[in-house]
Design an enzyme around this catalytic site. Structure first.
Site, PDB file in Angstrom:
ATOM      1  N   ASP A 707       0.137  -0.880  -0.361  1.00 10.39           N
ATOM      2  CA  ASP A 707      -0.146  -0.122   0.177  1.00 10.39           C
ATOM      3  C   ASP A 707       0.763   0.793   0.085  1.00 10.39           C
ATOM      4  OD1 ASP A 707      -2.314   0.956  -0.071  1.00 10.39           O
ATOM      5  OD2 ASP A 707      -2.584   1.272   2.005  1.00 10.39           O
ATOM      6  N   LYS A 711       1.573   4.560  -2.468  1.00  8.24           N
ATOM      7  CA  LYS A 711       1.823   5.865  -2.432  1.00  8.24           C
ATOM      8  C   LYS A 711       3.110   6.555  -2.982  1.00  8.24           C
ATOM      9  CE  LYS A 711      -0.943   5.944   1.701  1.00  8.24           C
ATOM     10  NZ  LYS A 711      -1.191   5.259   3.303  1.00  8.24           N
TER      11      LYS A 711
END
Ligand code: ADP
Ligand code: ASP
Ligand code: MG
Length: 844
Positions: A707, A711
């Site tokens: 995750d 980003k």
């Protein structure tokens, strides 16, 4: 990527145009200035017309000079000069007054010289007429700036000759959009850096030889839309002396009503057929995303009429009428015409060559005659030109002759709904017959957007009233003018962020009068849709159902089963108002997001996958959006509600170069490491994170760094990283032995990792350092890894779920820009989404 970001338009920039009637005197100019001032600090480009009546007066003076009456011409000039001087005296004091007085005096001294030249030439050349009238708008801009200054605001004036390139046709030049756009964008962009208000004289532009040209009477409407297009604004507001566009010219039809919304083609048709409220070509620069509003200067809080590319649902197939006065009807007829090839083509060719524009064409199906309407002014010329063109046919008797009937007017009945409604023409004719009005000719545009009838000039007002009444247009607008404007929001995914967002939507409006309403919710299995928007209560109920049972919205009342893409297509088939798709889903939603952009929607993403997954499709999404004049905003993808993406964009827009972005963009991992730093065991810290709702369902999704990696890629791509997600080196912090075991087993065996973490944290502490899970993105590469940083550093100071980002840029080089704040959880993520939505409505 970075290049594209630099052209992202400023959301709040708007173009205002003040018509002549709105700039009557000092009080009016002061009022206009206050309308601009109340938008501050939002940026406004203000297009000014000449003060009421000034263009006519200048042309009068010029014609007097051309006719040899020099004395009278100079007298007119003096009257105008004194009028401008008295306006500035009333508007401003001190230095501003003196400065503008100087400009006025000089403008009229030059005018007197020019009038002298016209006098000796004995004629008014178009190039000279343009030079003469251009001062009207230029002086208005100066007076406007003075009024702003008096209210304590600075504004710069940029002359339109620096912005609007044209075909150079004096008297009615056409702007060259392609060439004007980049110039205008750069020049105004530059000026906006200094002052939030930039004034531009309307109505004028420049020819290739550098001379000033005018865009035709009423041309400042066109100036405004040209600049609106160049600056990619969402709204152009034309402040006028009417409450909006009426169903008919209010001077002819007393019970005319304001139309809430017109499609561009309807408005263009009205303007073309003589509705003086808009310049006939003013709408050609419109883009999909642009809305033009005709709004009442005297009642600035009313919305007036929206003109845009959207088709609003209407009750009446006919929306409005307009009339073109002073027309002449030219008829070419003869028994032999059937055999003569290309009569129509030759007729229009001959007229076009002579520069005569034809407002209506009607050909009987017998091909016995062709009828066309031209302005009365060019009727004589039209007759002669056609006589010449068909000289041989006339001699042979194939064509009987060219007949001209003066003193007629053309009424256009306009509405997109007419195309699907039978019997419109019959109702028009019936209404006219009832009033004993003779129809001289009729024509229906092939688009069926308009039916035009030619009547005798004497009948034109009665005819308009009769048609207006026949379609009950007095019922159309009036009391039902919508005061509230909406943007329709479709949610993709309705989990915790969605529910949080829904709670805040009703009160979140920023400074914009536009309200956001949710018209659709799509989840994995289906959708619910209501084009009028869901009530807060209904949304609450839907949220509760989803939360309690985890069922699809398809199971809710009115819900339907469908794939997300199908659901989107179904919704897009409705006439939505400036729709926005908000992607709050997890996983690969590329197909839906791309479909939304293709349907002309803006997109707001909290979901990282569509932007992180592969570079080609991420780039395609932005490109596609730009082609449609749409935006893709994604503040919530990184740092939740923190202004991270926005900061990068603003840095780039302002010409800075971002060398690197470093930081801790994971609230979950931030929490974990700051807790362990305090001496808490790994297993305890992780269990606390799970309990507080900071982790994904399987905490390994956080610990694996996937995750965070997404980003990191998104940040990297903002500053030019061209690689793929696979190119990012990501260090997983999931204990080796627990990577592949089932979730429940993982959760029971957490303690196994405690020892190792204890020693790592301890080793770091011994060096006077702490562990942080850090992202580093540059143009050349992106990495995600566990690092040990000195306790005195900014990163070490991070607490709990806070995120931190450090931007090293050309400007922030020795002392980088740091943003720290809460970066995890549904509430702050929803705040990021909301912020993007408000950006789209111009409310921030
Ligand atoms: P501006 O002052 O901004 O240049 P205009 O004078 O060009 O504005 O346009 C407004 C005028 O247009 C109104 O005063 C009105 O008399 C006239 N007009 C003609 N047809 C219409 C219509 N259908 N709706 C509104 N105004 C109309
Ligand atoms: N002043 C110019 C005119 O009256 C342009 C405008 O006002 O739109 O034609
Ligand atoms: Mg006008």
């Amino acid at each position: 990527m970075a290049e594209r970001m630099t052209v992202a338009p400023s959301p709040s920039l708007t173009v205002y145009k003040f018509g002549g009637a709105s700039l009557e005197d000092a009080a009016a100019i002061r009022h206009a200035a206050s309308l601009v001032a109340r938008r501050l600090p939002a940026q406004t480009v203000v297009v000014t017309s000449a003060l009421a009546g000034v263009t006519d007066a200048l042309l009068d003076a010029a014609r007097l000079a051309a006719d040899g009456d020099g004395a009278q011409a100079l007298a007119e000039s003096a009257v105008l000069r004194d009028r401008h001087l008295s306006v500035i005296d009333e508007l401003a004091t001190g230095e501003t007054r003196q400065h503008v007085r100087g400009i006025i005096t000089e403008a009229f001294a030059t005018l007197d010289q020019l009038l002298g030249e016209v006098l000796s030439a004995g004629a008014l050349a178009p190039v000279m007429a343009d030079r003469i009238v251009a001062r009207g708008e230029r002086l208005a801009a100066r007076l406007f700036a003075a009024a702003m200054a008096e209210q304590g605001h600075t504004a710069s004036v940029v002359d339109a000759t620096e912005l609007i390139r044209t075909d150079g046709r004096h008297g009615s030049a056409t702007p060259d959009l392609k060439r004007s756009e980049p110039v205008a964008r750069a020049r105004i962009g530059h000026a906006l850096r200094d002052t939030p208000v930039v004034l531009v004289p309307g109505f004028i532009g420049v020819a290739d030889d550098g001379t000033v040209v005018t865009l035709g009477r009423g041309g400042s409407d066109l100036s405004a839309t040209v600049l609106g297009r160049a600056l990619q604004v969402d709204e152009v507001i034309l402040w006028k002396d009417v409450p909006g566009v009426f169903t008919a010219d209010p001077r002819a039809v007393a019970d005319a009503r304001v139309v809430a919304q017109l499609h561009v083609r309807e408005a263009a048709e009205m303007a073309y057929y003589g509705a003086r409220v808009l310049h006939p070509r003013a709408l050609t620069p419109l883009t999909e995303r642009m809305r033009v509003y005709v709004r009442p200067f005297a009642a600035p809080d009313r919305v007036g009429t929206e003109i845009s590319m959207r088709r609003s649902r209407v009750r009446s197939p006919v929306k409005a009428l307009s009339a073109m006065l002073d027309q002449a009807l030219v008829t070419v007829s003869g028994n032999g015409m059937l055999g003569v090839p290309g009569v129509a083509a030759r007729t229009f060719g001959a007229l076009a060559d002579a520069g005569i524009s034809v407002s209506l064409i009607s050909q009987a199906s017998s091909e016995h005659s062709i009828c066309l309407a031209v302005s009365e002014f060019s009727a004589g010329l039209a007759h002669d030109v056609l006589q010449d063109a068909f000289a041989s046919e006339i001699t042979l008797g194939d064509i009987e002759g060219i007949e001209v009937r003066r003193g007629t007017a053309t009424i256009a009945v306009v509405g997109l709904g007419m195309a699907h409604t039978p019997g419109i023409a019959a109702r028009v004719f019936g209404a006219l017959a009832e009033k004993n009005i003779n129809i001289v000719a009729i024509a229906q545009g092939s688009s069926e957007l308009n039916i035009s009838v030619v009547v005798d000039a004497a009948d034109v007002e009665t005819a308009q009233r009769a048609i207006h009444a026949a379609f009950r247009l007095q019922k159309l607008g009036g009391g039902t003018v919508s005061r509230t404007r909406y943007r329709d929001v479709i949610l993709l995914g309705f989990g915790r962020i969605g529910r949080e967002l829904v709670r805040h939507l009703p009160t979140a409006r920023g400074t914009s009068p536009v309200r956001l309403r949710i018209v659709g919710i799509i989840d994995r299995h289906g959708f619910v849709f209501d084009p009028d928007g869901f009530s807060a209560q209904r949304l609450g109920a839907l949220g509760t159902v989803k939360q309690r049972s985890g069922a699809s919205v398809a199971e809710a009342r009115g819900g339907e089963h469908a794939t997300p893409v199908d659901a989107l297509h179904r919704m897009a088939a409705h006439a939505l108002t400036s729709p926005v798709l908000v992607d709050l889903a997890v996983g690969d939603t590329r197909a839906v997001v791309h479909a939304a952009v293709e349907h002309g929607m803006d997109v707001v993403l909290a979901n990282k996958v569509p932007l992180a997954i592969d570079s080609t499709s991420a780039r395609a999404l932005f490109d596609e959006a730009q082609r449609h004049g749409r935006r893709v905003l994604h503040e919530a993808t990184v740092g939740a509600g923190l202004p991270i993406i926005d900061t990068v964009r603003k840095l780039l827009e302002s010409g800075d170069r971002v060398w690197s972005i470093e930081g801790c963009p994971s609230g979950t991992l931030g929490f974990l490491f700051s807790e362990m730093g305090r001496g808490r065991k790994f297993s305890e810290a992780l269990r606390a994170a799970i309990k507080a709702g900071y982790t994904e369902t399987d905490p390994r999704d956080d610990l694996s760094g996937q995750d965070v990696g997404r980003k990191a890629v998104i940040l990297g791509r903002l500053i030019g990283f061209a690689g793929e997600f696979e190119d990012v080196s990501i260090e997983s912090v999931v204990p080796e032995s627990l990577r592949t075991v089932p979730l429940d087993e993982f959760l029971t065996r957490l303690e196994e990792a405690d020892e190792e973490w204890k020693s790592r944290v301890g080793a770091s502490r011994d060096r006077g350092e702490v562990l942080r899970y850090r992202v580093r993105a540059t143009k050349h590469g992106v990495s995600v890894r566990l690092v040990s940083v000195p306790t005195g550093s900014a990163l070490a100071s991070l607490e709990g779920t806070d995120n931190q980002f450090t931007f090293t840029t050309a400007r922030y080089l020795s002392n980088p820009l740091v943003i720290t704040g809460p970066g995890a959880g549904p509430a702050v993520t929803a705040a990021g989404v909301l912020n993007d939505l408000l950006t789209l409505t111009g409310g921030t």
